[in-house]
Design an enzyme around this catalytic site. Structure first.
Site, PDB file in Angstrom:
ATOM      1  N   LYS A  79       0.850  -1.196   0.000  1.00  0.00           N
ATOM      2  CA  LYS A  79       0.000   0.000   0.000  1.00  0.00           C
ATOM      3  C   LYS A  79       0.886   1.247   0.000  1.00  0.00           C
ATOM      4  O   LYS A  79       1.911   1.275   0.702  1.00  0.00           O
ATOM      5  CB  LYS A  79      -0.908  -0.028   1.232  1.00  0.00           C
ATOM      6  N   SER A 154      -9.795   1.680   2.629  1.00  0.00           N
ATOM      7  CA  SER A 154      -8.971   2.475   1.745  1.00  0.00           C
ATOM      8  C   SER A 154      -7.893   1.657   1.025  1.00  0.00           C
ATOM      9  O   SER A 154      -7.337   2.139   0.040  1.00  0.00           O
ATOM     10  CB  SER A 154      -8.292   3.601   2.532  1.00  0.00           C
ATOM     11  N   SER A 178      -9.699  -0.696   6.764  1.00  0.00           N
ATOM     12  CA  SER A 178      -9.130  -0.571   5.421  1.00  0.00           C
ATOM     13  C   SER A 178      -8.500  -1.827   4.838  1.00  0.00           C
ATOM     14  O   SER A 178      -8.313  -1.898   3.628  1.00  0.00           O
ATOM     15  CB  SER A 178      -8.098   0.547   5.390  1.00  0.00           C
TER      16      SER A 178
HETATM   17  N1  GLN Z   1     -13.197   3.865   5.793  1.00  0.00           N
HETATM   18  C1  GLN Z   1     -12.286   4.269   6.809  1.00  0.00           C
HETATM   19  C2  GLN Z   1     -12.162   5.756   6.796  1.00  0.00           C
HETATM   20  O1  GLN Z   1     -12.547   6.351   5.861  1.00  0.00           O
HETATM   21  C3  GLN Z   1     -10.986   3.585   6.526  1.00  0.00           C
HETATM   22  C4  GLN Z   1      -9.809   4.098   7.276  1.00  0.00           C
HETATM   23  C5  GLN Z   1      -8.626   3.187   7.217  1.00  0.00           C
HETATM   24  O2  GLN Z   1      -8.705   2.047   7.709  1.00  0.00           O
HETATM   25  N2  GLN Z   1      -7.501   3.660   6.689  1.00  0.00           N
HETATM   26  O3  GLN Z   1     -11.720   6.333   7.721  1.00  0.00           O
END
Ligand code: GLN
Length: 487
Positions: A79, A154, A178
């Protein structure tokens, strides 16, 4: 035999018996990336030259029989929020578009030491803020099961890279789902380890008290293999546990029939897609057949999970992102700037996307004098209640089962105009992060031709039981073996 579809375990066997070389495997992966990723768009950067160089070194290691680990010669994706020396690390943000770190994250070093081969950096929602990968400043990633749908976020690029067979494993990051949410949307297995189990040194921080690095792979066994190599104490990250790492794979076949499975009733309420609900019921039956005792449990503060998570995220993220100011690294917009304040303002105005700006403003508000006690402090107190909910539940059961998301992957553009709708898709994955407990996502069937994700949540530092229970399910089901046909 399609090399790009192999599990780590299968590839390791072929590599060490010299039936294939890492250069062959890596080249096959790179070829497929150049062919298929034009449609899926999971990679922000592909590291062809570095990958082939690392593959050649891995082949030498295998030839000499020196220091060979189960990851030696295995191609993986990372990532793009995890630092890689000399390879740009963008967080899918314009502000870091051309940022090239001078050092490796601990995870990057550990994987390099194991002999794993980095094939590229994957797309994400900008700084990890989002649930669909549509907040990337560069481009949308598509769900390999249906290119009109999102891959989740994400770590959408990480999950799509696995699902489309463009990596043998992927490294993701999970602040509030995420790793798990996109794993569920893309039919792959992914784990968010216990907070503090894997070093975050070199991870570009979103929420320092939630962030966890975790692997995505074809099955629980492969996730266990990767976690063994990246977990452990790191003097450079004071939040990491001193306790030794278990040999997860060695004990993964332990029977599960003495274990108690908890079903949190607050997670099974109206609003869940019918196909998701029936997939969960089927999974519960599969565990019953495996001899586990099933109990309904309550996590009474679940309804506060989402507001607590988002409030604390806004606050911590607004503080963490203050370092993106145009004076140290990344984008710097200084044309016509009168003073340094102008540089901050112009750089941040041009460098950050809308969702990032929204969250920074909300966070600064929640932390401001007069509101700190009412919002931030209150949320921290409710966070303790969320953690206690899990402690109470784990006094009577060993593991919890829930979906990763109330629905399957939605269409691109479906939720972009309504941030609250987007936040709601995280409802089942966010509470574990404020609580710090580990959770694994795994494929559990299909609804309307799209994958359904299931999540198992475990006790602090008990990744071992999570792997055993996930692995037992994958011995009696084959959802995780299905691959999309990319049209
Ligand atoms: N959907 C979560 C957010 O928008 C994901 C965050 C993450 O795990 N990086 O905050």
């Amino acid at each position: 035999m399609q090399l790009t579809n192999l599990t780590i375990c299968e590839a390791h066997e072929l590599l060490t018996t010299k039936k294939i070389s890492s250069v062959e495997l890596t080249q096959a992966m790179l070829d497929r990336i150049h062919e298929v990723d034009t449609k899926v768009k999971s990679y922000v950067t592909v590291t062809d030259d570095l990958a082939l160089e690392q593959a050649r070194k891995a082949d030498e290691r295998i030839a000499k029989g020196e220091n060979v680990t189960p990851l030696t010669g295995i191609p993986f994706s990372m990532k793009d929020c995890i630092s890689t020396r000399n390879v740009r690390t963008t967080c899918s943000s314009k502000i870091l578009e051309n940022y090239v770190p001078q050092y490796n994250a601990t995870v990057t070093d550990k994987l390099a030491d194991s002999g794993a081969v980095l094939v590229g950096k994957t797309n994400m929602d900008e700084f990890g803020m989002g649930s669909s990968c549509e907040n990337s400043a560069f481009f949308n990633t598509h769900n390999p099961w249906n290119l009109d749908h999102v891959p989740g976020g994400s770590s959408g690029g990480a999950a799509a890279s696995m699902s489309a067979s463009l990596a043998s494993f992927a490294i993701g990051e999970d602040t509030g789902g995420s790793v798990r949410m996109p794993a569920g949307f893309c039919n792959v297995t992914g784990i968010k380890p216990t907070y503090g189990r894997v070093s975050r040194y070199g991870l570009i921080a979103l929420v320092s008290s939630f962030d966890c690095i975790g692997p995505l792979a074809r099955d629980a066994y492969d996730c266990a293999t990767v976690l063994e190599h990246i977990a452990g104490h790191d003097p450079k990250d004071s939040t990491t546990y001193q306790s030794p790492i278990t040999n997860y794979t060695q004990n993964i076949n332990q029977p599960v029939n003495k274990l108690k499975l908890g079903i949190p009733k607050e997670y099974f309420v109206a609003g869940m897609e019918a196909g998701v609900e029936s997939a969960m019921q089927e999974a519960i039956r599969a565990y019953e057949k495996l001899g586990m005792e099933i109990h309904e449990v309550s996590l009474p503060h679940t309804k506060y999970g989402l507001p607590v998570y988002y409030l604390l995220l806004f606050a911590e993220a607004s503080a963490n992102l203050a370092r993106m100011d145009g004076t140290r690294f990344g984008l710097s917009v200084s044309e016509n700037a009168k003073d340094v304040i102008d540089i901050y303002l112009q750089t941040r105005h041009e460098g950050f996307g809308d969702e990032v700006k929204r969250r920074i403003m909300l966070g600064a508000y929640a932390l401001s004098a007069g509101y700190y006690d009412a919002y931030y402090l209150k949320a921290q107190k409710v966070r303790t209640l969320l953690r206690r909910d899990f402690e109470t539940a784990f006094a009577s059961v060993d593991i919890l089962l829930a979906p990763t998301c109330p629905t399957t992957a939605f269409k691109l553009g479906e939720k972009t105009s309504d941030p609250l709708e987007m936040y709601l898709s995280d409802i089942y994955v966010v509470s574990t992060n404020p609580a710090g407990v580990p959770a694994i996502a795994l494929p559990a069937g299909f609804s309307n031709n799209m994958p359904v994700g299931m999540q198992l949540i475990g006790k602090h530092l008990d990744e071992q039981t999570l792997f055993q229970v996930a692995h037992a399910y994958q011995q009696v089901t084959d959802w995780h073996k299905r691959n999309p046909e990319i049209s």
